[in-house]
Design a protein around this motif. Structure first.
Motif, PDB file in Angstrom:
ATOM      1  N   LEU A  57       0.847  -1.181   0.000  1.00 58.31           N
ATOM      2  CA  LEU A  57       0.000   0.000   0.000  1.00 58.31           C
ATOM      3  C   LEU A  57       0.888   1.237   0.000  1.00 58.31           C
ATOM      4  CD1 LEU A  57      -2.868   1.295   0.317  1.00 58.31           C
ATOM      5  CD2 LEU A  57      -2.446   1.261   2.784  1.00 58.31           C
ATOM      6  N   SER A  58       0.596   2.187  -0.878  1.00 57.22           N
ATOM      7  CA  SER A  58       1.401   3.394  -0.967  1.00 57.22           C
ATOM      8  C   SER A  58       0.482   4.606  -1.066  1.00 57.22           C
ATOM      9  CB  SER A  58       2.326   3.333  -2.188  1.00 57.22           C
ATOM     10  OG  SER A  58       3.122   4.492  -2.278  1.00 57.22           O
ATOM     11  N   LEU A  59       0.548   5.485  -0.065  1.00 54.26           N
ATOM     12  CA  LEU A  59      -0.241   6.718  -0.046  1.00 54.26           C
ATOM     13  C   LEU A  59       0.682   7.885  -0.379  1.00 54.26           C
ATOM     14  CD1 LEU A  59      -2.258   6.220   3.289  1.00 54.26           C
ATOM     15  CD2 LEU A  59      -2.746   5.286   1.005  1.00 54.26           C
ATOM     16  N   ARG A  60       0.236   8.735  -1.301  1.00 50.30           N
ATOM     17  CA  ARG A  60       1.024   9.898  -1.679  1.00 50.30           C
ATOM     18  C   ARG A  60       0.110  11.127  -1.757  1.00 50.30           C
ATOM     19  NH1 ARG A  60       4.246   7.152  -0.172  1.00 50.30           N
ATOM     20  NH2 ARG A  60       6.129   6.304  -1.157  1.00 50.30           N
ATOM     21  N   ASP A  61       0.421  12.088  -0.891  1.00 49.45           N
ATOM     22  CA  ASP A  61      -0.322  13.353  -0.883  1.00 49.45           C
ATOM     23  C   ASP A  61      -1.826  13.116  -0.752  1.00 49.45           C
ATOM     24  OD1 ASP A  61      -0.014  16.121  -0.849  1.00 49.45           O
ATOM     25  OD2 ASP A  61      -0.606  16.303  -2.941  1.00 49.45           O
ATOM     26  N   MET A  62      -2.208  12.101  -0.003  1.00 55.67           N
ATOM     27  CA  MET A  62      -3.621  11.730   0.092  1.00 55.67           C
ATOM     28  C   MET A  62      -4.372  12.710   0.997  1.00 55.67           C
ATOM     29  SD  MET A  62      -5.331   8.099   1.130  1.00 55.67           S
ATOM     30  CE  MET A  62      -7.118   7.879   1.008  1.00 55.67           C
ATOM     31  N   THR A  63      -5.492  13.199   0.490  1.00 55.45           N
ATOM     32  CA  THR A  63      -6.300  14.176   1.218  1.00 55.45           C
ATOM     33  C   THR A  63      -7.766  13.760   1.153  1.00 55.45           C
ATOM     34  OG1 THR A  63      -4.760  15.964   0.691  1.00 55.45           O
ATOM     35  CG2 THR A  63      -6.991  16.600   1.355  1.00 55.45           C
TER      36      THR A  63
ATOM     37  N   SER B  57     -11.365   8.354   8.764  1.00 53.70           N
ATOM     38  CA  SER B  57     -11.607   8.891   7.414  1.00 53.70           C
ATOM     39  C   SER B  57     -10.616   8.303   6.422  1.00 53.70           C
ATOM     40  CB  SER B  57     -11.490  10.421   7.424  1.00 53.70           C
ATOM     41  OG  SER B  57     -12.555  11.005   8.136  1.00 53.70           O
ATOM     42  N   LEU B  58      -9.366   8.167   6.849  1.00 58.20           N
ATOM     43  CA  LEU B  58      -8.356   7.568   5.979  1.00 58.20           C
ATOM     44  C   LEU B  58      -8.702   6.107   5.694  1.00 58.20           C
ATOM     45  CD1 LEU B  58      -5.648   7.527   4.531  1.00 58.20           C
ATOM     46  CD2 LEU B  58      -4.534   7.146   6.733  1.00 58.20           C
ATOM     47  N   ALA B  59      -9.074   5.363   6.720  1.00 57.98           N
ATOM     48  CA  ALA B  59      -9.408   3.942   6.545  1.00 57.98           C
ATOM     49  C   ALA B  59     -10.616   3.782   5.626  1.00 57.98           C
ATOM     50  CB  ALA B  59      -9.685   3.309   7.910  1.00 57.98           C
TER      51      ALA B  59
ATOM     52  N   VAL C 259     -11.851  12.871  -2.220  1.00 58.40           N
ATOM     53  CA  VAL C 259     -10.540  12.248  -2.027  1.00 58.40           C
ATOM     54  C   VAL C 259      -9.631  12.661  -3.176  1.00 58.40           C
ATOM     55  CG1 VAL C 259      -9.263  10.087  -1.754  1.00 58.40           C
ATOM     56  CG2 VAL C 259     -11.603  10.267  -0.878  1.00 58.40           C
ATOM     57  N   THR C 260      -8.463  13.197  -2.832  1.00 58.11           N
ATOM     58  CA  THR C 260      -7.460  13.561  -3.837  1.00 58.11           C
ATOM     59  C   THR C 260      -6.126  12.918  -3.458  1.00 58.11           C
ATOM     60  OG1 THR C 260      -6.897  15.608  -2.669  1.00 58.11           O
ATOM     61  CG2 THR C 260      -8.599  15.742  -4.377  1.00 58.11           C
ATOM     62  N   GLY C 261      -5.153  13.030  -4.366  1.00 54.17           N
ATOM     63  CA  GLY C 261      -3.885  12.361  -4.148  1.00 54.17           C
ATOM     64  C   GLY C 261      -3.947  10.937  -4.640  1.00 54.17           C
ATOM     65  N   SER C 262      -3.032  10.099  -4.143  1.00 55.96           N
ATOM     66  CA  SER C 262      -2.937   8.723  -4.620  1.00 55.96           C
ATOM     67  C   SER C 262      -2.920   7.744  -3.448  1.00 55.96           C
ATOM     68  CB  SER C 262      -1.665   8.537  -5.443  1.00 55.96           C
ATOM     69  OG  SER C 262      -1.487   7.189  -5.815  1.00 55.96           O
ATOM     70  N   ALA C 263      -3.641   6.611  -3.645  1.00 56.34           N
ATOM     71  CA  ALA C 263      -3.607   5.508  -2.685  1.00 56.34           C
ATOM     72  C   ALA C 263      -3.582   4.226  -3.513  1.00 56.34           C
ATOM     73  CB  ALA C 263      -4.829   5.546  -1.761  1.00 56.34           C
ATOM     74  N   ARG C 264      -2.389   3.680  -3.695  1.00 58.08           N
ATOM     75  CA  ARG C 264      -2.235   2.512  -4.548  1.00 58.08           C
ATOM     76  C   ARG C 264      -2.083   1.241  -3.715  1.00 58.08           C
ATOM     77  NH1 ARG C 264      -1.876   3.786  -9.723  1.00 58.08           N
ATOM     78  NH2 ARG C 264      -1.390   1.618 -10.217  1.00 58.08           N
ATOM     79  N   LEU C 265      -2.949   0.252  -4.035  1.00 55.04           N
ATOM     80  CA  LEU C 265      -2.848  -1.087  -3.457  1.00 55.04           C
ATOM     81  C   LEU C 265      -2.298  -1.985  -4.557  1.00 55.04           C
ATOM     82  CD1 LEU C 265      -3.397  -3.059  -1.107  1.00 55.04           C
ATOM     83  CD2 LEU C 265      -5.682  -3.407  -2.069  1.00 55.04           C
TER      84      LEU C 265
ATOM     85  N   VAL D 222       4.699   2.302  13.745  1.00 51.23           N
ATOM     86  CA  VAL D 222       3.594   3.099  14.279  1.00 51.23           C
ATOM     87  C   VAL D 222       3.598   4.453  13.578  1.00 51.23           C
ATOM     88  CG1 VAL D 222       2.610   4.213  16.312  1.00 51.23           C
ATOM     89  CG2 VAL D 222       3.674   1.953  16.522  1.00 51.23           C
ATOM     90  N   ALA D 223       2.423   4.863  13.075  1.00 53.77           N
ATOM     91  CA  ALA D 223       2.240   6.189  12.485  1.00 53.77           C
ATOM     92  C   ALA D 223       1.301   6.970  13.384  1.00 53.77           C
ATOM     93  CB  ALA D 223       1.670   6.072  11.076  1.00 53.77           C
ATOM     94  N   VAL D 224       1.807   8.035  13.994  1.00 51.23           N
ATOM     95  CA  VAL D 224       1.023   8.863  14.911  1.00 51.23           C
ATOM     96  C   VAL D 224       0.417  10.016  14.132  1.00 51.23           C
ATOM     97  CG1 VAL D 224       1.065  10.241  17.027  1.00 51.23           C
ATOM     98  CG2 VAL D 224       2.551   8.231  16.816  1.00 51.23           C
ATOM     99  N   MET D 225      -0.916  10.146  14.231  1.00 51.28           N
ATOM    100  CA  MET D 225      -1.642  11.132  13.436  1.00 51.28           C
ATOM    101  C   MET D 225      -2.302  12.147  14.352  1.00 51.28           C
ATOM    102  SD  MET D 225      -4.266  10.138  10.384  1.00 51.28           S
ATOM    103  CE  MET D 225      -4.835  11.327   9.178  1.00 51.28           C
ATOM    104  N   TYR D 226      -2.254  13.425  13.952  1.00 46.92           N
ATOM    105  CA  TYR D 226      -2.914  14.478  14.729  1.00 46.92           C
ATOM    106  C   TYR D 226      -3.489  15.528  13.793  1.00 46.92           C
ATOM    107  CZ  TYR D 226      -3.875  18.046  18.224  1.00 46.92           C
ATOM    108  OH  TYR D 226      -4.511  18.973  19.022  1.00 46.92           O
ATOM    109  N   ALA D 227      -4.781  15.830  13.977  1.00 46.43           N
ATOM    110  CA  ALA D 227      -5.460  16.882  13.207  1.00 46.43           C
ATOM    111  C   ALA D 227      -5.236  16.727  11.708  1.00 46.43           C
ATOM    112  CB  ALA D 227      -5.011  18.260  13.681  1.00 46.43           C
ATOM    113  N   GLY D 228      -5.342  15.480  11.224  1.00 47.04           N
ATOM    114  CA  GLY D 228      -5.269  15.224   9.796  1.00 47.04           C
ATOM    115  C   GLY D 228      -3.899  15.004   9.226  1.00 47.04           C
ATOM    116  N   ARG D 229      -2.840  15.174  10.037  1.00 49.10           N
ATOM    117  CA  ARG D 229      -1.482  15.031   9.535  1.00 49.10           C
ATOM    118  C   ARG D 229      -0.688  14.028  10.368  1.00 49.10           C
ATOM    119  NH1 ARG D 229       0.092  21.406   8.389  1.00 49.10           N
ATOM    120  NH2 ARG D 229      -1.417  21.735   6.702  1.00 49.10           N
ATOM    121  N   LEU D 230       0.382  13.510   9.778  1.00 50.00           N
ATOM    122  CA  LEU D 230       1.265  12.612  10.505  1.00 50.00           C
ATOM    123  C   LEU D 230       2.234  13.426  11.353  1.00 50.00           C
ATOM    124  CD1 LEU D 230       2.108   9.906   7.815  1.00 50.00           C
ATOM    125  CD2 LEU D 230       0.504   9.730   9.730  1.00 50.00           C
TER     126      LEU D 230
END
Length: 563
Positions: free
Chosen positions: A3-9, A43-45, A58-64, A204-212
């Motif tokens: 899974l690769s997320l790039r600039d995903m919004t 929201s990301l999930a 949804v914009t950006g890229s999310a490739r599986l 572990v990816a820690v997320m806060y207010a929409g950002r990592l």
């Protein structure tokens, strides 16, 4: 990368709930995505599964692999087959009128799975006999395993687990997390429980207010974390050791329309400076980790206070309470000779795994059910023999805080009316009681806040409204039944602080029902441990945590320290 997320919004009405996320999940890797409610995890999930509402963008890229998920409209051969989810609240998501075998067969047919239903059950550690059961005949942990089996039916390449352990006792939490990581499936686990996931995740990816805020290998996170928010989440996780303080992050995550400039965590950060308020930090590499922070000082957060006074006179006296109920085939003993005392100004923790009898005892103390035998006294008045008006009059001296802050409040009532409801029901004059109760629960008493609906409140604010409503009639006893189990760790610490303040300031007796022994050790004066309806151990929190005398208590402590 699997899974690769790039600039995903992910945006709702032009407001970004997920803001330009870059994240990779390698094949076979378990990545934990953690943060408080409202940080954008779910929201990301949901975006990865195409489960967002139509109003979302949804914009950006999310490739599986070779498949692009962002903005996709045809999910027929993706959802369930390439990517599947164990949803939040999965224990209540099973059909109550169909047997487990039928539900597994339906999922296999829908997604073209080749396994046998019994093989799926074996994979999640359940016997084939479970196929003949209905969901209500299974424990919470067994139902969660069924939810995992349903997600595996289509043999997905990626599994998303959204809050897979919420509401489970610590022993079952450890079993479910261990099961998930032993499956060998590429996984993204979404949770607010950072410390609980660390032993089971690769990163572990820690997320806060929409950002990592920070991305780091799980094995180094406890000792080498660099972001103050990561430190706050770790500090806000209650540890079953009185030598370790329980901290809380002040405030709450910002709403999407009130995002601050600069670093979004700056208004809550103990080490923030003017640079943090002016300049948004970028996610940069620091060795094997990525961190978005201008500073690397170790922050200090406020801690949950503990009792330092001598409790007052007895408020609750439970003597030799037995309770049994009949099913079609047998008689179940829910409680077996339970004794319990709670004094004014004291917080007593009632701890045990699911099915131990905690909620049954709480309902008996609330006068909602009559015990098969035994006595319950409130301030010297017997509760168990009362009926009708006499029972209701005594029940008015007991406040109750429900487990689920989202279901406990009527969505069409305003805060002021919700808190006043017990007074209206009993015909008691409001006077200043409503505002006093709201203030005591740690909420503002402005007219704007009093006129809000529950949908305009955070989870922590909703639970504080429930506490205020329980306080409105000036009770002698407050029963909090799993009152923090569905809240973020930082919010739980704030609720525990409020309960301590109420116990001290109002000489209020508090019964704190929980499956989290770490939280009980940190916030309660005494702890009573229930197992199969029997009190197996009771004593001061510090003594019980340092030297448990019963093997079951030791087992609970071990589970609390390793999840």
């Amino acid at each position: 990368m699997m899974l690769s997320l790039r600039d995903m919004t992910v945006s709702y009405g032009g407001l970004a709930a997920v803001d330009r996320i870059d994240l990779d999940v390698a094949e076979g890797e378990v990545v934990a995505l953690v943060g408080e409610s409202g940080c954008g995890k779910s929201s990301l999930a949901r975006a990865l599964l195409g489960l967002l509402p139509r109003t979302a963008t949804v914009t950006g890229s999310a490739r599986l692999g070779d498949d692009e998920l962002a903005g996709r409209t045809d999910w027929k051969n993706i959802r369930g087959r390439q990517i599947a989810i164990v949803p939040q609240g999965a224990m209540t998501g099973l059909s109550p009128v169909h047997r487990i075998g039928g539900q597994l067969t339906e999922m296999l047919t829908l997604h073209g799975g080749h396994a046998d239903p019994a093989e799926l059950l074996e994979r999640v550690g359940l016997h084939a006999a479970t196929l003949r059961c209905y969901p209500h005949e299974l424990s919470g942990g067994q139902r969660q395993r069924i939810a995992i089996a349903l997600a595996l039916a289509g043999e997905p390449r990626l599994l998303i687990a959204d809050e897979p352990t919420t509401g489970l006792d610590v022993i079952t939490q450890r079993q479910v997390l261990a099961l998930l990581t032993e499956l060998g499936t590429t996984m993204l686990v979404v949770s607010h429980d950072l410390a609980g996931l660390m032993p089971y995740a690769d990163r572990v990816a820690v997320m806060y207010a929409g950002r990592l805020a920070e991305v780091r290998p799980a094995r180094t996170l406890a000792t080498e974390h660099a972001h103050p928010y990561t430190a706050g989440l770790l500090n806000a996780t209650p540890v079953a050791d009185r030598q370790v303080s329980w901290g809380s992050i002040p405030g709450s995550a910002p709403a999407l329309d009130l995002l601050p400039s600069g670093c979004r965590f700056a208004p809550r950060c103990p080490v923030s400076t003017s640079l943090c308020a002016d300049e948004d930090p970028l996610l940069r590499w620091h060795g094997a980790a990525q961190v978005a922070c201008h500073h690397h000082e170790k922050p200090t957060f406020p801690v949950v206070p503990r009792g330092v006074h001598t409790p007052g006179g007895p408020v609750v006296h439970v003597a030799a309470v037995h309770h049994h109920y009949r099913t079609r085939s047998r008689t179940v003993e829910a409680l077996r000779g339970v004794d319990l005392d709670i004094h004014g100004g004291e917080i007593v923790g009632l701890v045990g795994e699911s099915g131990s009898g905690k909620s049954t005892l709480a309902r008996i103390i609330l006068g909602l059910i009559r015990p098969s035998s035994g006595r319950v006294e409130i301030a010297g008045e017997e509760l168990t023999t009362r009926r009708g008006r006499a029972l209701r009059r005594l029940q008015q001296r007991i406040g109750f805080v429900h487990q689920d802050p989202y279901d406990a409040l009527h969505p069409g009532m305003r805060v002021a009316n919700l808190v006043a409801e017990p007074l209206v029901t009993t015909g008691t004059p409001r006077d200043n009681r409503v505002r006093d109760a709201i203030s005591a629960a740690g909420l503002p008493t402005t007219e704007e806040f009093l006129q809000r609906f529950p949908g305009q409140l955070s989870g922590g604010q909703r639970q504080r409204v429930s506490i205020a409503r329980a306080l409105a009639a000036d009770p002698l006893l407050l029963v909090a039944d799993e009152a923090t189990s569905m809240l973020d760790v930082s919010t739980r610490a704030g609720i525990a602080t409020t309960l301590r303040t109420l116990a001290v300031d109002r000489a209020l007796a508090v019964l704190f029902v929980t499956h989290d022994l770490g939280e009980a050790v940190q916030s309660c004066d005494r702890i009573v441990v229930l197992r199969n309806g029997t009190v197996v151990e009771h004593g001061l929190s510090a003594d019980l945590a340092s030297a448990p005398s019963h093997s079951y208590t030791a087992q609970l402590l071990e589970a609390a320290r390793t999840t």
